[in-house]
Scaffold this motif. Structure first.
Motif, PDB file in Angstrom:
ATOM      1  N   LEU A  68      40.326  13.544 109.084  1.00 23.01           N
ATOM      2  CA  LEU A  68      40.363  14.917 108.579  1.00 23.01           C
ATOM      3  C   LEU A  68      38.987  15.385 108.123  1.00 23.01           C
ATOM      4  N   LEU A  69      38.288  14.541 107.403  1.00 20.17           N
ATOM      5  CA  LEU A  69      37.021  14.944 106.801  1.00 20.17           C
ATOM      6  C   LEU A  69      35.846  14.909 107.772  1.00 20.17           C
ATOM      7  N   VAL A  70      35.951  14.132 108.840  1.00 18.34           N
ATOM      8  CA  VAL A  70      34.815  13.953 109.748  1.00 18.34           C
ATOM      9  C   VAL A  70      35.039  14.609 111.109  1.00 18.34           C
ATOM     10  N   TYR A  71      36.238  14.464 111.661  1.00 19.29           N
ATOM     11  CA  TYR A  71      36.459  14.864 113.046  1.00 19.29           C
ATOM     12  C   TYR A  71      37.320  16.123 113.221  1.00 19.29           C
ATOM     13  N   LEU A 281      46.909  15.130 104.542  1.00 17.71           N
ATOM     14  CA  LEU A 281      46.446  16.483 104.228  1.00 17.71           C
ATOM     15  C   LEU A 281      47.141  17.015 102.980  1.00 17.71           C
ATOM     16  N   ALA A 282      48.430  16.709 102.835  1.00 19.28           N
ATOM     17  CA  ALA A 282      49.160  17.132 101.639  1.00 19.28           C
ATOM     18  C   ALA A 282      48.606  16.454 100.385  1.00 19.28           C
ATOM     19  N   VAL A 283      48.198  15.195 100.513  1.00 18.56           N
ATOM     20  CA  VAL A 283      47.605  14.488  99.374  1.00 18.56           C
ATOM     21  C   VAL A 283      46.295  15.149  98.947  1.00 18.56           C
ATOM     22  N   ILE A 284      45.479  15.519  99.928  1.00 18.50           N
ATOM     23  CA  ILE A 284      44.218  16.206  99.608  1.00 18.50           C
ATOM     24  C   ILE A 284      44.497  17.507  98.875  1.00 18.50           C
ATOM     25  N   LEU A 285      45.450  18.306  99.380  1.00 12.62           N
ATOM     26  CA  LEU A 285      45.797  19.565  98.726  1.00 12.62           C
ATOM     27  C   LEU A 285      46.359  19.322  97.334  1.00 12.62           C
ATOM     28  N   PHE A 286      47.148  18.259  97.179  1.00 11.36           N
ATOM     29  CA  PHE A 286      47.714  17.927  95.875  1.00 11.36           C
ATOM     30  C   PHE A 286      46.622  17.674  94.844  1.00 11.36           C
ATOM     31  N   PHE A 287      45.607  16.903  95.214  1.00 15.38           N
ATOM     32  CA  PHE A 287      44.540  16.588  94.266  1.00 15.38           C
ATOM     33  C   PHE A 287      43.690  17.825  93.964  1.00 15.38           C
ATOM     34  N   ILE A 288      43.508  18.688  94.950  1.00 15.55           N
ATOM     35  CA  ILE A 288      42.790  19.938  94.685  1.00 15.55           C
ATOM     36  C   ILE A 288      43.529  20.758  93.627  1.00 15.55           C
ATOM     37  N   MET A 289      44.848  20.871  93.791  1.00 15.45           N
ATOM     38  CA  MET A 289      45.641  21.661  92.854  1.00 15.45           C
ATOM     39  C   MET A 289      45.718  20.992  91.486  1.00 15.45           C
ATOM     40  N   VAL A 290      45.726  19.673  91.437  1.00 14.11           N
ATOM     41  CA  VAL A 290      45.720  18.971  90.150  1.00 14.11           C
ATOM     42  C   VAL A 290      44.426  19.254  89.394  1.00 14.11           C
ATOM     43  N   ILE A 291      43.302  19.207  90.099  1.00 16.35           N
ATOM     44  CA  ILE A 291      42.006  19.488  89.465  1.00 16.35           C
ATOM     45  C   ILE A 291      41.971  20.910  88.920  1.00 16.35           C
ATOM     46  N   VAL A 292      42.459  21.858  89.712  1.00 11.77           N
ATOM     47  CA  VAL A 292      42.503  23.249  89.262  1.00 11.77           C
ATOM     48  C   VAL A 292      43.432  23.388  88.053  1.00 11.77           C
ATOM     49  N   ASN A 293      44.578  22.710  88.112  1.00 14.27           N
ATOM     50  CA  ASN A 293      45.534  22.758  87.009  1.00 14.27           C
ATOM     51  C   ASN A 293      44.920  22.230  85.721  1.00 14.27           C
ATOM     52  N   LEU A 294      44.213  21.109  85.815  1.00 11.38           N
ATOM     53  CA  LEU A 294      43.572  20.536  84.625  1.00 11.38           C
ATOM     54  C   LEU A 294      42.512  21.465  84.061  1.00 11.38           C
ATOM     55  N   GLY A 295      41.761  22.128  84.951  1.00  4.51           N
ATOM     56  CA  GLY A 295      40.766  23.094  84.483  1.00  4.51           C
ATOM     57  C   GLY A 295      41.407  24.254  83.751  1.00  4.51           C
ATOM     58  N   LEU A 296      42.499  24.776  84.304  1.00  5.44           N
ATOM     59  CA  LEU A 296      43.205  25.871  83.639  1.00  5.44           C
ATOM     60  C   LEU A 296      43.810  25.416  82.316  1.00  5.44           C
ATOM     61  N   ARG A 297      44.345  24.213  82.303  1.00  3.36           N
ATOM     62  CA  ARG A 297      44.932  23.688  81.069  1.00  3.36           C
ATOM     63  C   ARG A 297      43.878  23.586  79.961  1.00  3.36           C
TER      64      ARG A 297
END
Length: 306
Positions: A68-71, A281-297
């Motif tokens: 996903l990240l390279v190709y 891909l879902a795992v990548i999106l999950f961690f993105i949303m977790v990071i955003v959630n923690l920032g908002l929190r």
């Protein structure tokens, strides 16, 4: 060890003491575990496998993530579109939500109810809304936007709004903001309604002189929990967009200009049947949303504590 044992005894005591409460929340917890926790855990495991839904999953380590990240060029386009989408529609829709809630809170009676319904309705009829916007931006002379612009001599031939890579993402952002006034909007509106009027009287004594100062120094700090909930819902909706893209721009869109991460997950899962790649891909999106959630929190907890 004694501390751990004491905690176990305390938990056991609380369960025995409040067993009726635990029994009442058990159905929700069971359903939440089955339909939310288990899919997340399964996706995290399948992300490290090669799984096509027919054969037994084969563990391949980080191969899916590396691919996903390279190709995967489409993933990079979808990632860029999703981040642009979230950074624009999230904050813009959120600010608009708060301002509209504030405006509606100033209205009275039937007018207030009617305006609330008008703003909230698009989130309930999102499927029909897609067709409305499709006809508005239809890429021929019969589209309402093209017809209006041509009638007034602003353009001389139809603009391919939903096909042109330079315009399609902007239109989808507009539609997303239009249909995003859902549960978060109602929560903020309820927060405005629940503010005790005595706070405004006390603020007036302390020097607050106009409605904008009341909003900034009194109302917003008091409804911070509702605003935090609305921010989570707004950003979650921005990151999870894909139906708008599919209905308006097609699947795939021209040059993948309207592709999002969730649309790419659907592509891997439902068209290519590569569940391992879709899960990664879902795992990548999950961690993105977790990071955003923690920032908002962190942002809103600091606001509440202050």
């Amino acid at each position: 060890m004694p501390v751990t044992k004491s905690r176990k005894l305390t938990l056991s005591y609380q369960i025995k003491k409040s067993w009726i409460s635990y029994l009442m929340i058990a159905p929700f917890f069971i359903l939440f575990f089955i339909f939310t926790i288990m899919p997340v855990l399964s996706s995290a495991v399948l992300g490290f496998t090669n799984f096509n839904m027919l054969e037994t999953p084969n563990f391949i380590g980080l191969t899916n993530f590396r691919h996903l990240l390279v190709y995967d060029d489409v993933f990079m386009i979808a990632f860029r579109n999703t981040m642009i989408f979230a950074l624009v529609t999230g904050p813009l829709g959120y600010v608009l939500m708060v301002l509209l809630s504030w405006f509606i809170n100033e209205l009275k009676g039937v007018v207030r109810t009617t305006v609330t319904l008008i703003i909230y309705a698009p989130s309930m009829i999102a499927g029909a809304a897609f067709f409305i916007w499709f006809f508005l931006f239809s890429p021929d002379a019969h589209g309402y936007i093209n017809g209006f612009l041509m009638r007034w001599g602003l353009i001389y031939e139809p603009v391919l709004w939903l096909i042109n890579p330079n315009t399609v993402l902007i239109i989808i952002m507009i539609v997303q903001i239009w249909i995003s006034m859902g549960v978060g909007f109602l929560a903020v509106l309820a927060g405005f309604k629940a503010v005790d009027k005595t706070y405004y009287e006390a603020a007036a004594i302390d020097g607050v002189r106009n409605r904008f100062q009341e909003l900034w120094f009194v109302t917003l700090p008091l409804i911070a929990p509702q605003m935090f909930f609305a921010a989570i819902m707004q950003l979650a909706g921005s990151f999870a967009v894909w139906e708008i893209s599919v209905h308006l721009a097609g699947f795939p869109s021209t040059e993948y200009a309207a592709s999002t991460i969730v649309a790419h997950i659907v592509d891997y899962a439902q068209i290519r049947y590569e569940l391992g790649m879709a899960s990664a891909l879902a795992v990548i999106l999950f961690f993105i949303m977790v990071i955003v959630n923690l920032g908002l929190r962190r942002l809103f907890i600091n606001k509440i504590s202050n």
